[in-house]
Design an enzyme around this catalytic site. Structure first.
Site, PDB file in Angstrom:
ATOM      1  N   SER A 147      45.503  40.413  48.559  1.00  0.00           N
ATOM      2  CA  SER A 147      44.267  40.623  49.305  1.00  0.00           C
ATOM      3  C   SER A 147      44.579  40.618  50.801  1.00  0.00           C
ATOM      4  O   SER A 147      45.462  41.354  51.251  1.00  0.00           O
ATOM      5  CB  SER A 147      43.254  39.545  48.925  1.00  0.00           C
ATOM      6  OG  SER A 147      41.970  39.860  49.397  1.00  0.00           O
ATOM      7  N   ASP A 199      40.038  46.341  39.714  1.00  0.00           N
ATOM      8  CA  ASP A 199      39.800  45.876  41.083  1.00  0.00           C
ATOM      9  C   ASP A 199      39.115  46.990  41.872  1.00  0.00           C
ATOM     10  O   ASP A 199      39.737  47.981  42.234  1.00  0.00           O
ATOM     11  CB  ASP A 199      41.138  45.498  41.728  1.00  0.00           C
ATOM     12  CG  ASP A 199      40.981  44.896  43.127  1.00  0.00           C
ATOM     13  OD1 ASP A 199      39.863  44.899  43.669  1.00  0.00           O
ATOM     14  OD2 ASP A 199      41.995  44.425  43.675  1.00  0.00           O
ATOM     15  N   HIS A 238      39.271  41.937  41.196  1.00  0.00           N
ATOM     16  CA  HIS A 238      40.159  41.622  42.319  1.00  0.00           C
ATOM     17  C   HIS A 238      40.806  40.246  42.181  1.00  0.00           C
ATOM     18  O   HIS A 238      41.930  40.020  42.609  1.00  0.00           O
ATOM     19  CB  HIS A 238      39.377  41.699  43.634  1.00  0.00           C
ATOM     20  CG  HIS A 238      40.188  41.393  44.847  1.00  0.00           C
ATOM     21  ND1 HIS A 238      41.290  42.144  45.208  1.00  0.00           N
ATOM     22  CD2 HIS A 238      40.081  40.400  45.787  1.00  0.00           C
ATOM     23  CE1 HIS A 238      41.818  41.653  46.318  1.00  0.00           C
ATOM     24  NE2 HIS A 238      41.110  40.587  46.678  1.00  0.00           N
TER      25      HIS A 238
END
Length: 605
Positions: free
Chosen positions: A161, A326, A359
């Protein structure tokens, strides 16, 4: 709270003292990329394992927006870390082998200089006076720390991320200081949709009546409602539609009882309320503003040309991982980066992990067995100890034996002949490379660069274990990520019979490679003819055709003569033709269309 409904990537995090935290202070001013400076910087970090004598085993882990330096528990009595599943003795990031460093980022709220730190010019916390920082600034501070620890070159930098943005920053700006970069569930920049969620989250904080211009550190009320709403929005983006359906679909009108002022009529509402309230206990609203803005400003380019320029200076090896569900950092963005790396002939491996977790998949246990093993294998090969281990791994050879694109016994006589047909040191692209057996032969022979293309996750892992570069891709979607003449040779070995769009794949091969090698089973082989003609059944045998008619991946049943006609019709030049009887382990010269069970063609446009 132990109810599984509330389990998330935040479950292990709490505002407890960081008893193993260390502090580094840098008294010199830090110039910032967008102007201004910080008069000094304090960094809080934690380390795991031991730095070896030549200081070559250091792994830097970069945390995401809401993380901190406490990546894992140091001992059974320690509080859990945010990535305990991946970091520790014997785990994929093995602290018995590696010296792991995890610093709290600049702008954070767990000890490193941030908006809650005292501004020496005023004697009060910075608050909204804290200057706008970038991911580049965060990386520059991390570099100061790494140098302070006496490390000139990291074995690897790893992040997911926003932590992935930091890993990208290291590998593109300070590549000389990194041997390998592992970018997980990240992107070259945020999508407009992802930006929109951050904008709403920041507005929720800024419009909270208790925000007070960012100066709420006097012991009065804090902007808890705005920060909780921002975190609730974040949690929506971290989950996939499938994960939400599984978590809340069956009991949507059965919310859990939690002490909250937020709506909890639906089960998803009680979940979000719990996550938002829990987050306020350990995070600072000003840090959320500063770090989300740094993430939103991160931008390596929105075109192939800009991305290629951003990655041009990279000299490290790459592992890029994404997750199919995601939608916050979608797989297409990882592929864009991979394509830019390929365009610059950078050593890269890529896998899009099949996951329903969204995610947050890289922080959860559900898919750890796959993404964790890829990370572990990549690290092992960076330090030079992985390839030998891979050759002993049963699942490597098992993957070869069970290859869904080969109808022959795993003893691949054609590999030896293909190697003989290639010029020494030629660069090679191996399409449908399986577990990398052919690439390993070519690597041992001195060919470089080498790259495999494979669809199967398990075989990608086998390749990474062998220290090979491999990217996940579907051949039927073409080879648009590769330039004309990028490789000396392109190989398609015993995969042609499973290809849907034969014309497109072969056209791309002769475009990308100066020479192309194609091998395939000859379905005109007399034993196969006899099985069908005399028995009236689909051909099948343990040594030649070991699939049933209903589970065979083979959709093309071509012969040597068919392929010769195809080459002529397409205008391809055939430079060599080698036909083999693999059962007899002999080359066939007379009537190969009937007596050979395998054919190898060398061709070009």
């Amino acid at each position: 709270m132990s109810d599984e409904l509330f389990l998330s990537s935040d479950s292990a995090r709490a505002a407890v003292p960081l008893t193993h935290a260390q502090t580094a202070v840098f008294d010199q001013p830090l110039a910032l990329e967008l102007g201004g400076e910080l008069p000094s910087v304090t960094v809080v970090y934690e380390t795991y394992g031991k730095l070896n004598a030549d200081r070559s085993n250091a792994v830097l882990i970069c945390h995401a927006l809401s993380g901190d330096s406490h990546v894992a528990a140091h001992n059974p009595a320690d509080a859990p870390g945010w990535w305990d599943i991946a970091v520790g003795p014997g785990k994929c990031i093995d602290t018995d082998r590696y010296f792991v460093i995890c610093p709290n980022v600049l702008g954070g709220c767990r000890g490193t200089t941030g908006p809650g730190s005292v501004n020496p010019a005023t004697g009060r916390p910075w608050g909204q006076d804290f200057p706008t920082i970038t991911v580049g600034d965060i990386v520059n501070v991390q570099r100061l720390l790494v140098e302070r620890l006496g490390i000139s070159r990291l074995l690897a930098v790893i992040g997911g991320s926003m932590g992935g943005h930091q890993a990208l920053g290291w590998a593109t700006r300070h590549s000389e200081s990194v041997r390998g970069a592992i970018a997980v569930a990240t992107s070259p920049r945020l999508t407009s949709q992802a930006l929109a969620f951050d904008v709403v989250g920041r507005n929720a904080i800024l419009r909270d009546a208790n925000f007070r211009g960012g100066q709420y550190y006097d012991g009065g009320p804090i902007p808890a409602v705005g920060l909780a709403i921002a975190r609730m929005l974040g949690h929506v983006t971290y989950l996939s539609r499938e994960a939400m359906a599984q978590k809340f679909g069956a009991n949507r009108l059965q919310p859990r009882q939690v002490a909250t002022e937020f709506e909890k009529k639906f089960s998803v509402g009680s979940y979000l309320a719990y996550q938002g309230d829990k987050f306020v206990e350990r995070f600072d609203a000003n840090s959320y503003l500063a770090l989300s803005m740094a993430m939103d400003l991160f931008d390596l380019g929105d075109t192939p040309e800009k991305l290629a320029a951003s990655f041009a200076a990279s000299r490290c090896r790459w592992l890029v991982l994404s997750f199919t569900s995601d939608w916050l950092f979608p797989p297409d963005q990882s592929r864009q980066m991979v394509h830019a790396l390929l365009a610059g002939n950078k050593p890269v491996s890529y896998c899009n992990i099949d996951s329903s977790c969204g995610h947050d998949a890289f922080l959860l246990t559900e898919d750890l067995d796959r993404y964790g093993r890829l990370i572990g294998a990549f690290l092992e090969n960076l330090d030079g100890r992985g390839a030998a281990k891979a050759e002993k791994a049963e699942d490597v050879e098992d993957a070869v034996a069970q290859s869904p694109t080969s109808i022959f016994h795993p003893q691949r006589l054609d590999y030896d002949r293909i190697v003989e047909l290639l010029p020494e040191s030629a660069s090679v692209l191996d399409l449908g490379c399986g577990s990398g057996s052919l690439l390993k032969l070519l690597k041992d022979r001195g060919h470089a660069p080498l790259l495999g293309v494979e669809l199967d996750e398990r075989k990608i892992l086998a390749c990474v274990r062998r220290g090979l570069d491999v990217v996940q891709a579907d051949l039927n979607e073409g080879l648009g990520q590769f330039a004309d003449g990028q490789f000396d040779c392109v190989i398609l070995s015993q995969t042609l019979q499973a290809v849907r769009d034969v014309e497109r794949v072969l056209a791309d091969m002769v475009r990308v490679g100066r020479r192309c090698v194609v091998s395939f089973p000859n379905f005109g082989y007399y034993k196969l003819r006899d099985m069908l003609y005399h028995d009236g059944r689909a051909p099948e045998s343990p040594g030649v055709l070991h699939y049933k008619w209903y589970n065979s991946p083979n959709i093309r049943f071509l012969t040597v003569a068919d392929f010769e006609d195809f080459c002529r019709d397409q205008g391809y030049t055939v430079h060599r033709r080698v036909c083999l009887d693999t059962e007899a382990r002999a080359e066939v010269y007379d009537d190969p269309n009937r007596l050979a069970d395998l054919a190898i063609f060398v061709l070009s446009r």
